[in-house]
Write a protein that holds these residues in place. Structure first.
Motif, mmCIF file in Angstrom:
data_model
loop_
_atom_site.group_PDB
_atom_site.id
_atom_site.type_symbol
_atom_site.label_atom_id
_atom_site.label_comp_id
_atom_site.label_asym_id
_atom_site.label_seq_id
_atom_site.Cartn_x
_atom_site.Cartn_y
_atom_site.Cartn_z
ATOM 1 N N ILE A 1 54.052 81.629 73.872
ATOM 2 C CA ILE A 1 53.349 80.376 74.169
ATOM 3 C C ILE A 1 53.278 80.152 75.680
ATOM 4 N N LYS A 2 54.366 80.432 76.384
ATOM 5 C CA LYS A 2 54.371 80.274 77.849
ATOM 6 C C LYS A 2 53.387 81.234 78.503
ATOM 7 N N ARG A 3 53.293 82.444 77.988
ATOM 8 C CA ARG A 3 52.339 83.417 78.538
ATOM 9 C C ARG A 3 50.899 82.944 78.336
ATOM 10 N N ILE A 4 50.623 82.423 77.170
ATOM 11 C CA ILE A 4 49.268 81.911 76.901
ATOM 12 C C ILE A 4 48.963 80.719 77.803
ATOM 13 N N ALA A 5 49.929 79.823 77.960
ATOM 14 C CA ALA A 5 49.736 78.669 78.849
ATOM 15 C C ALA A 5 49.492 79.135 80.278
ATOM 16 N N ALA B 1 48.173 82.037 81.191
ATOM 17 C CA ALA B 1 46.830 82.621 81.241
ATOM 18 C C ALA B 1 45.762 81.533 81.318
ATOM 19 N N ILE B 2 45.954 80.467 80.563
ATOM 20 C CA ILE B 2 44.990 79.357 80.604
ATOM 21 C C ILE B 2 44.995 78.698 81.984
ATOM 22 N N SER B 3 46.182 78.524 82.561
ATOM 23 C CA SER B 3 46.253 77.896 83.883
ATOM 24 C C SER B 3 45.620 78.779 84.956
ATOM 25 N N ILE B 4 45.808 80.098 84.847
ATOM 26 C CA ILE B 4 45.175 81.008 85.808
ATOM 27 C C ILE B 4 43.652 80.957 85.671
ATOM 28 N N ALA B 5 43.173 80.969 84.437
ATOM 29 C CA ALA B 5 41.724 80.901 84.210
ATOM 30 C C ALA B 5 41.157 79.595 84.757
ATOM 31 N N THR B 6 41.863 78.496 84.514
ATOM 32 C CA THR B 6 41.411 77.192 85.004
ATOM 33 C C THR B 6 41.383 77.156 86.527
#
Length: 131
Positions: free
Chosen positions: A65-69, A71-76
């Motif tokens: 879950i932390k990895r996905i979060a 990845a989302i923050s990097i994309a944002t």
């Protein structure tokens, strides 16, 4: 073109290069809010900082879950940087690179209008040529 176009409403003038990043940012914030509040994964991202043990009891891996979060923050952050550059400099095209297996980032980029170019690049804000 995109950079020179200005919309006029009565006495107001809004350059398209300022309006497009604003609209995309608002859509991105709304989409993230919906994702975080309406999906299991979104609620898991919010829960990972509150109670990791309870999250594990729900059969969710806190590290995943932390990895996905992340990845989302990097994309944002990448999209925000591209939008800022487009707004400040009137960039006609923006290129972002992502690894082939970074599916969350690629999905976020596609949702915002990026198009795949070659093996790694995605293009937004005009033409599909990278030069």
């Amino acid at each position: 073109g995109y950079i020179e176009t200005t919309l006029r409403f009565g006495g107001f003038s809004i350059p398209l290069r300022m309006l497009v990043p604003c609209v995309i940012a608002l859509i991105m914030v709304g989409a993230l809010q919906l994702f975080l509040t309406k999906t299991f994964l979104g609620r898991a991202i919010m829960a990972v900082s509150q109670d990791q043990l309870a999250l594990q009891l729900m059969a969710a891996d806190p590290i995943r879950i932390k990895r996905i979060a992340f990845a989302i923050s990097i994309a944002t952050a990448s999209i925000a940087g591209a939008l800022l550059a487009a707004r400040e400099r009137g960039v006609p095209r923006s290129v972002l690179f992502t690894e082939e297996d970074n599916h969350p980032a690629k999905a976020a980029y596609r949702a915002l209008g990026y198009q795949r170019v070659g093996d790694y690049g995605m293009v937004m804000f005009g033409g599909s040529e990278v030069g």
